[in-house]
Design a protein around this motif. Structure first.
Motif, PDB file in Angstrom:
ATOM      1  N   UNK A 135      35.185  29.090  32.306  1.00 30.54           N
ATOM      2  CA  UNK A 135      36.154  29.474  31.275  1.00 30.54           C
ATOM      3  C   UNK A 135      37.189  30.383  31.942  1.00 30.54           C
ATOM      4  N   UNK A 136      38.267  30.722  31.223  1.00 31.97           N
ATOM      5  CA  UNK A 136      39.261  31.634  31.782  1.00 31.97           C
ATOM      6  C   UNK A 136      38.701  33.050  31.823  1.00 31.97           C
ATOM      7  N   UNK A 137      39.017  33.772  32.908  1.00 32.50           N
ATOM      8  CA  UNK A 137      38.504  35.116  33.093  1.00 32.50           C
ATOM      9  C   UNK A 137      39.589  36.171  33.011  1.00 32.50           C
ATOM     10  N   UNK A 138      39.189  37.379  32.593  1.00 36.18           N
ATOM     11  CA  UNK A 138      40.083  38.535  32.554  1.00 36.18           C
ATOM     12  C   UNK A 138      39.745  39.387  33.769  1.00 36.18           C
ATOM     13  N   UNK A 139      40.590  39.310  34.799  1.00 35.16           N
ATOM     14  CA  UNK A 139      40.212  39.788  36.124  1.00 35.16           C
ATOM     15  C   UNK A 139      40.838  41.123  36.488  1.00 35.16           C
ATOM     16  N   UNK A 140      40.063  41.940  37.211  1.00 39.31           N
ATOM     17  CA  UNK A 140      40.540  43.188  37.801  1.00 39.31           C
ATOM     18  C   UNK A 140      39.744  43.433  39.071  1.00 39.31           C
ATOM     19  N   UNK A 141      40.249  44.322  39.920  1.00 36.88           N
ATOM     20  CA  UNK A 141      39.561  44.692  41.163  1.00 36.88           C
ATOM     21  C   UNK A 141      38.180  45.256  40.829  1.00 36.88           C
ATOM     22  N   UNK A 142      37.121  44.565  41.260  1.00 31.05           N
ATOM     23  CA  UNK A 142      35.765  44.970  40.924  1.00 31.05           C
ATOM     24  C   UNK A 142      35.364  46.289  41.577  1.00 31.05           C
ATOM     25  N   UNK A 143      36.101  46.734  42.598  1.00 27.42           N
ATOM     26  CA  UNK A 143      35.767  47.982  43.299  1.00 27.42           C
ATOM     27  C   UNK A 143      36.521  49.180  42.733  1.00 27.42           C
ATOM     28  N   UNK A 188      37.024  51.332  39.507  1.00 28.81           N
ATOM     29  CA  UNK A 188      36.427  51.611  38.200  1.00 28.81           C
ATOM     30  C   UNK A 188      37.474  51.705  37.100  1.00 28.81           C
ATOM     31  N   UNK A 189      38.626  52.296  37.403  1.00 31.27           N
ATOM     32  CA  UNK A 189      39.672  52.426  36.382  1.00 31.27           C
ATOM     33  C   UNK A 189      40.221  51.068  35.974  1.00 31.27           C
ATOM     34  N   UNK A 190      40.398  50.168  36.953  1.00 33.47           N
ATOM     35  CA  UNK A 190      40.894  48.826  36.650  1.00 33.47           C
ATOM     36  C   UNK A 190      39.886  48.068  35.784  1.00 33.47           C
ATOM     37  N   UNK A 191      38.595  48.185  36.118  1.00 27.34           N
ATOM     38  CA  UNK A 191      37.565  47.499  35.336  1.00 27.34           C
ATOM     39  C   UNK A 191      37.492  48.069  33.926  1.00 27.34           C
ATOM     40  N   UNK A 192      37.675  49.374  33.800  1.00 32.03           N
ATOM     41  CA  UNK A 192      37.654  49.993  32.473  1.00 32.03           C
ATOM     42  C   UNK A 192      38.738  49.405  31.580  1.00 32.03           C
ATOM     43  N   UNK A 193      39.872  49.022  32.176  1.00 33.44           N
ATOM     44  CA  UNK A 193      40.947  48.406  31.380  1.00 33.44           C
ATOM     45  C   UNK A 193      40.517  47.065  30.801  1.00 33.44           C
ATOM     46  N   UNK A 208      31.767  46.094  24.497  1.00 35.88           N
ATOM     47  CA  UNK A 208      30.844  47.231  24.516  1.00 35.88           C
ATOM     48  C   UNK A 208      30.463  47.601  25.952  1.00 35.88           C
ATOM     49  N   UNK A 209      30.343  48.886  26.213  1.00 35.89           N
ATOM     50  CA  UNK A 209      30.125  49.362  27.585  1.00 35.89           C
ATOM     51  C   UNK A 209      28.760  48.972  28.133  1.00 35.89           C
ATOM     52  N   UNK A 210      27.820  48.569  27.258  1.00 33.27           N
ATOM     53  CA  UNK A 210      26.487  48.201  27.749  1.00 33.27           C
ATOM     54  C   UNK A 210      26.414  46.744  28.196  1.00 33.27           C
ATOM     55  N   UNK A 211      27.529  46.016  28.119  1.00 35.53           N
ATOM     56  CA  UNK A 211      27.531  44.598  28.498  1.00 35.53           C
ATOM     57  C   UNK A 211      28.140  44.461  29.900  1.00 35.53           C
ATOM     58  N   UNK A 212      27.343  44.143  30.916  1.00 32.53           N
ATOM     59  CA  UNK A 212      27.849  44.127  32.297  1.00 32.53           C
ATOM     60  C   UNK A 212      28.826  42.975  32.542  1.00 32.53           C
ATOM     61  N   UNK A 254      29.224  50.297  46.612  1.00 27.23           N
ATOM     62  CA  UNK A 254      30.662  50.195  46.332  1.00 27.23           C
ATOM     63  C   UNK A 254      30.963  49.582  44.972  1.00 27.23           C
ATOM     64  N   UNK A 255      29.955  49.085  44.261  1.00 25.94           N
ATOM     65  CA  UNK A 255      30.168  48.499  42.930  1.00 25.94           C
ATOM     66  C   UNK A 255      30.064  49.610  41.887  1.00 25.94           C
ATOM     67  N   UNK A 256      31.123  49.873  41.120  1.00 25.44           N
ATOM     68  CA  UNK A 256      31.106  50.982  40.162  1.00 25.44           C
ATOM     69  C   UNK A 256      30.121  50.759  39.013  1.00 25.44           C
ATOM     70  N   UNK A 257      29.662  51.865  38.432  1.00 26.56           N
ATOM     71  CA  UNK A 257      28.740  51.813  37.295  1.00 26.56           C
ATOM     72  C   UNK A 257      29.303  50.993  36.138  1.00 26.56           C
ATOM     73  N   UNK A 258      30.612  51.078  35.906  1.00 24.21           N
ATOM     74  CA  UNK A 258      31.213  50.406  34.755  1.00 24.21           C
ATOM     75  C   UNK A 258      31.010  48.896  34.836  1.00 24.21           C
ATOM     76  N   UNK A 259      30.950  48.345  36.036  1.00 22.38           N
ATOM     77  CA  UNK A 259      30.760  46.895  36.213  1.00 22.38           C
ATOM     78  C   UNK A 259      29.365  46.484  35.777  1.00 22.38           C
ATOM     79  N   UNK A 260      28.370  47.290  36.106  1.00 27.39           N
ATOM     80  CA  UNK A 260      26.962  46.925  35.904  1.00 27.39           C
ATOM     81  C   UNK A 260      26.351  47.544  34.656  1.00 27.39           C
ATOM     82  N   UNK A 261      27.177  48.174  33.823  1.00 24.41           N
ATOM     83  CA  UNK A 261      26.688  48.882  32.633  1.00 24.41           C
ATOM     84  C   UNK A 261      25.649  49.939  33.012  1.00 24.41           C
ATOM     85  N   UNK A 262      25.837  50.533  34.205  1.00 30.98           N
ATOM     86  CA  UNK A 262      24.941  51.577  34.680  1.00 30.98           C
ATOM     87  C   UNK A 262      23.649  51.072  35.278  1.00 30.98           C
TER      88      UNK A 262
END
Length: 337
Positions: free
Chosen positions: A42-50, A52-57, A65-69, A112-120
Motif C-alpha cells: 500500500x502507499x506509505x507515509x515516509x520519514x527518516x527512520x533515524x 525521531x522528530x521526523x517520525x513523530x510528524x 496512537x503512540x503505542x502502535x509501532x 540507532x532506531x528511535x523509541x518512537x519507531x518501536x513504540x518503546x
C-alpha cells in the motif's frame, strides 16, 4: 494538524518524471520532512527512520496512537542489518527467499532506531520493498524510512495516490504517484526475535511458503503489552461505512440476512461467487474469486463505496483456507463496530 493548501502530486510514468520525483522526495526527506510514497503493498507515509522528530510528524499527520509501532523500510540486507542488533540465520534465509517483497521481519532493534519507531519496544520490523520508486528513494537517501500506510489512523489503507490525497491531502506537502499498488494489502509480519519464529500479521506471503523456509512457526499470542508489529489493533483498515461480512448461498439467502441487519439507506454489496441482482441495493460490485486479485482490489473497492456515499457495505465472506487468511484478517478488523 492541517493547512489550507493541498499536497502536490508528482507523476512518475516517464524516466524523467521518475528521476525528478525521486530528487524532490529525497530533498524533503533529508530535511526531516514527510512524503507519501508508493510501495507494492500500500502507499506509505515516509520519514527518516533515524530521526525521531521526523517520525513523530508521521504520528501527528496520521493521528496514530503512540503505542502502535512503525515498520522500517530498507534498500537491501546490509541496510537492514544496520537497523538491528542481531541478524540470525533465519532472517538471512527468509530475506533471501522473499526480499525484496511484502515480508516484514521483526528483530531486536539497534541503538540507532528511535523509541518512537518501536513504540518503546526492544524490537523493530524491517522490510525491503520491491516497488522501484521507494527503492530508488531509500538508496538516494542512504538511510532507512519509517513508513506506515498513508492514511488517517484506523481508516482504509491507500492503494493509489488519489486515496492518499483524499485522506491526507491537506496535511501533506508531497505525494508521489507510482501507480496502483500491485499487492494491495499490507505485508506479512514474521517475528524472528523469538524461537520458533511466529507470524504477527498475515499477508500474501502465506504460512506454507514461510514453512518451506523455516520448517517451524510458533503461534502468535494476543496483543497485550508492547506491540511488536502494526496491524494488531482490534479495529483497523476500516471504511467510513459500516462493514458486514456475510456468507450467502443464493440471492434469497442474502436478502434474508440483510433484513436482519440494522436498516441502512444506501447498501453496497461486494461479491466474489454468488452475485445478486442490483434490485434494492445501491450498488453491486464483483471482485474475482482469486485471493491475489481480491487483495489487489478490495481496498480500492471499499474506498469507492465510501466515495459514493455508502451507509452499509456487505462483503461476501471469503474462503477459510490459508491462501485467504490475510484478506479475512483485514476484513474482520475493518468490520469491527
Amino acid at each position: 494538524m492541517s493547512s489550507s493548501t493541498s499536497a502536490e502530486i508528482l507523476p512518475t510514468h516517464t524516466a524523467r518524471l521518475f528521476d525528478e520525483a525521486v530528487r524532490r522526495a529525497v530533498e524533503k526527506l533529508r530535511l526531516g520532512g514527510v512524503v507519501a510514497l508508493p510501495t507494492e503493498t500500500v502507499y506509505g507515509l515516509a520519514a527518516n527512520a533515524l530521526d525521531a522528530n521526523a517520525v513523530q510528524r508521521i504520528f501527528e499527520i496520521k493521528g496514530r496512537p503512540s503505542h502502535n509501532p512503525i515498520i522500517v523500510h530498507v534498500a537491501g540486507v546490509e541496510m537492514a542489518k544496520r537497523c538491528v542488533r542481531l541478524w540470525p540465520k533465519i532472517a538471512e534465509e527468509l530475506a533471501r527467499a522473499f526480499w525484496p517483497g511484502p515480508l516484514t521481519l521483526v528483530l531486536e532493534r539497534a541503538n540507532n532506531i528511535p523509541d518512537v519507531v518501536t513504540a518503546g519496544g526492544k524490537t523493530v520490523g524491517v522490510r525491503w520493498p520491491s516497488h522501484p520508486f521507494i527503492q530508488a528513494v531509500i538508496r538516494s537517501c542512504d538511510f532507512p524510512l519509517a513508513a506506515p500506510s498513508a492514511n488517517l489512523s484506523n481508516e482504509l489503507s491507500p492503494t493509489n495516490a488519489e486515496h492518499v490525497r483524499r485522506s491526507l491531502g491537506n496535511r501533506l506537502g508531497l505525494i508521489i504517484d507510482g501507480g496502483q499498488s500491485q499487492v494491495g494489502i499490507e505485508s506479512t509480519v514474521v517475528d524472528v526475535s523469538t524461537a520458533p519464529a511466529r507470524v504477527l500479521r498475515p499477508g500474501m506471503i502465506h504460512e506454507e511458503s514461510l514453512l518451506a523456509v523455516t520448517s517451524q512457526l510458533g503461534q502468535a499470542t494476543g496483543s497485550a503489552g508492547i506491540l511488536k508489529s502494526p496491524g494488531q489493533l482490534r479495529r483497523h483498515y476500516s471504511p467510513k461505512a459500516k462493514l458486514w461480512i456475510l456468507p450467502w448461498e443464493n440471492e434469497n439467502d442474502l436478502r434474508r440476512r440483510v433484513r436482519e441487519l440494522p436498516s441502512s439507506a444506501r447498501i453496497h454489496v461486494i461479491a466474489h461467487t454468488h452475485i445478486p441482482s442490483p434490485d434494492g441495493f445501491d450498488r453491486v460490485s464483483l471482485i474475482p474469486h482469486d485471493a491475489e486479485a481480491f487483495a489487489r482490489a478490495i481496498y480500492a473497492e471499499l474506498h469507492q463505496c465510501d466515495q459514493l456515499g455508502a451507509d452499509c457495505i456487505i462483503v461476501e465472506a471469503v474462503p477459510t483456507t490459508n491462501e485467504w487468511s490475510a484478506i479475512a484478517d483485514r476484513l474482520k478488523r475493518a468490520a469491527t463496530h
